[in-house]
Design a protein around this motif. Sequence first.
Motif, mmCIF file in Angstrom:
data_model
loop_
_atom_site.group_PDB
_atom_site.id
_atom_site.type_symbol
_atom_site.label_atom_id
_atom_site.label_comp_id
_atom_site.label_asym_id
_atom_site.label_seq_id
_atom_site.Cartn_x
_atom_site.Cartn_y
_atom_site.Cartn_z
ATOM 1 N N MET A 123 0.739 -1.323 0.054
ATOM 2 C CA MET A 123 0.077 0.027 -0.012
ATOM 3 C C MET A 123 0.870 1.229 -0.116
ATOM 4 O O MET A 123 1.817 1.283 0.669
ATOM 5 C CB MET A 123 -0.987 0.020 1.332
ATOM 6 N N THR A 124 0.335 2.406 -0.587
ATOM 7 C CA THR A 124 1.183 3.439 -0.769
ATOM 8 C C THR A 124 1.350 4.538 0.536
ATOM 9 O O THR A 124 0.187 4.712 1.136
ATOM 10 C CB THR A 124 0.747 4.485 -2.030
ATOM 11 N N VAL A 125 2.451 4.862 0.726
ATOM 12 C CA VAL A 125 2.549 5.557 2.083
ATOM 13 C C VAL A 125 2.311 7.149 1.860
ATOM 14 O O VAL A 125 3.140 7.642 1.007
ATOM 15 C CB VAL A 125 3.775 5.215 2.836
ATOM 16 N N ALA A 126 1.467 7.834 2.555
ATOM 17 C CA ALA A 126 1.217 9.260 2.505
ATOM 18 C C ALA A 126 2.137 9.961 3.485
ATOM 19 O O ALA A 126 2.608 11.026 2.809
ATOM 20 C CB ALA A 126 -0.291 9.609 3.137
ATOM 21 N N ALA A 127 2.674 9.178 4.425
ATOM 22 C CA ALA A 127 3.468 9.853 5.770
ATOM 23 C C ALA A 127 4.191 8.782 6.546
ATOM 24 O O ALA A 127 3.437 7.617 6.557
ATOM 25 C CB ALA A 127 2.816 10.888 6.376
ATOM 26 N N THR A 128 5.012 9.308 7.254
ATOM 27 C CA THR A 128 5.368 8.327 8.488
ATOM 28 C C THR A 128 5.611 9.134 9.592
ATOM 29 O O THR A 128 6.116 10.381 9.477
ATOM 30 C CB THR A 128 6.992 7.727 8.175
ATOM 31 N N VAL A 129 5.257 8.471 10.818
ATOM 32 C CA VAL A 129 5.341 9.227 12.079
ATOM 33 C C VAL A 129 6.315 8.355 12.818
ATOM 34 O O VAL A 129 6.131 7.272 13.335
ATOM 35 C CB VAL A 129 4.293 9.415 13.046
ATOM 36 N N GLY A 136 8.812 6.803 11.895
ATOM 37 C CA GLY A 136 9.145 5.609 11.086
ATOM 38 C C GLY A 136 7.919 4.732 10.619
ATOM 39 O O GLY A 136 8.066 3.835 10.078
ATOM 40 N N VAL A 137 6.882 4.929 11.560
ATOM 41 C CA VAL A 137 5.224 4.301 11.450
ATOM 42 C C VAL A 137 4.576 4.781 10.424
ATOM 43 O O VAL A 137 4.371 6.221 10.373
ATOM 44 C CB VAL A 137 4.538 4.190 12.882
ATOM 45 N N ALA A 167 8.705 18.328 12.902
ATOM 46 C CA ALA A 167 9.950 18.455 11.885
ATOM 47 C C ALA A 167 10.931 17.264 12.309
ATOM 48 O O ALA A 167 11.869 16.960 11.368
ATOM 49 C CB ALA A 167 10.536 19.739 12.495
ATOM 50 N N ASP A 168 11.073 16.914 13.544
ATOM 51 C CA ASP A 168 11.948 15.809 14.126
ATOM 52 C C ASP A 168 11.495 14.338 13.424
ATOM 53 O O ASP A 168 12.542 13.819 13.416
ATOM 54 C CB ASP A 168 12.070 15.927 15.495
ATOM 55 N N LEU A 169 10.298 14.292 13.535
ATOM 56 C CA LEU A 169 9.719 12.986 13.415
ATOM 57 C C LEU A 169 8.624 12.376 12.229
ATOM 58 O O LEU A 169 8.425 11.241 12.017
ATOM 59 C CB LEU A 169 8.978 12.601 14.709
#
Length: 201
Positions: free
Chosen positions: A1-7, A9-10, A177-179
């Motif tokens: 599945m396509t990823v929109a974002a990560t938080v 690394g999740v 910004a960090d994660l």
Amino acid sequence: MTVAATVAGVSVDVGEVDAREAALRAAPQVAALPRPHTSEGRQLRRWLTQLMVAEKLVAREAETLGVTVTAETPSEDDLLPEPTARLEIGSIAAAVLADPVARAVFAHVTSGVDIDDDTVVDFHARNPRRFLRFAGAGGWRVASEPDLAEVRPLIVAHLRGAARRHRFRLWLDQRRADLVWLAPGYEHPGDPRQPDNTHKH
């Protein structure tokens, strides 16, 4: 599945954004939303992505900080008592604060914020009519300027609330910004590098 974002690394999958948008479009206020697949529709998806990322980020930070909801957790009205407060903190942070866990994190992150006496005195000197008292009878209302001693608690609450909202927004922006990583097409709606941004200076 396509990823929109990560938080941290999740992944936040595009399918999650699709589901959030579908739920929003199923609400009675759907007529107020932009049409899908238009520039404004893509901006709405970007905003939803920002909200979902912020929700996941705050939930992660609550766990990391050991913050839980208690009887002392402030209400949404405590933190955002008026429309100006929502504008002040920004739409994403304001929306996140609907969650009691986010409000518990807010309380934790901003617990050290306070207002010194010079700031209170200066505010009252510049805004002597900010907390007017009204009295009257027979249809007449007369306003009188209260002295500082009368309105000090109101001024402190007003200024402390604004300072805490500012601190939380800065904290949230820094943690993001960090994660957080955002995929192309899911950037912040105000990012000048994305093609649907129409906000110009």
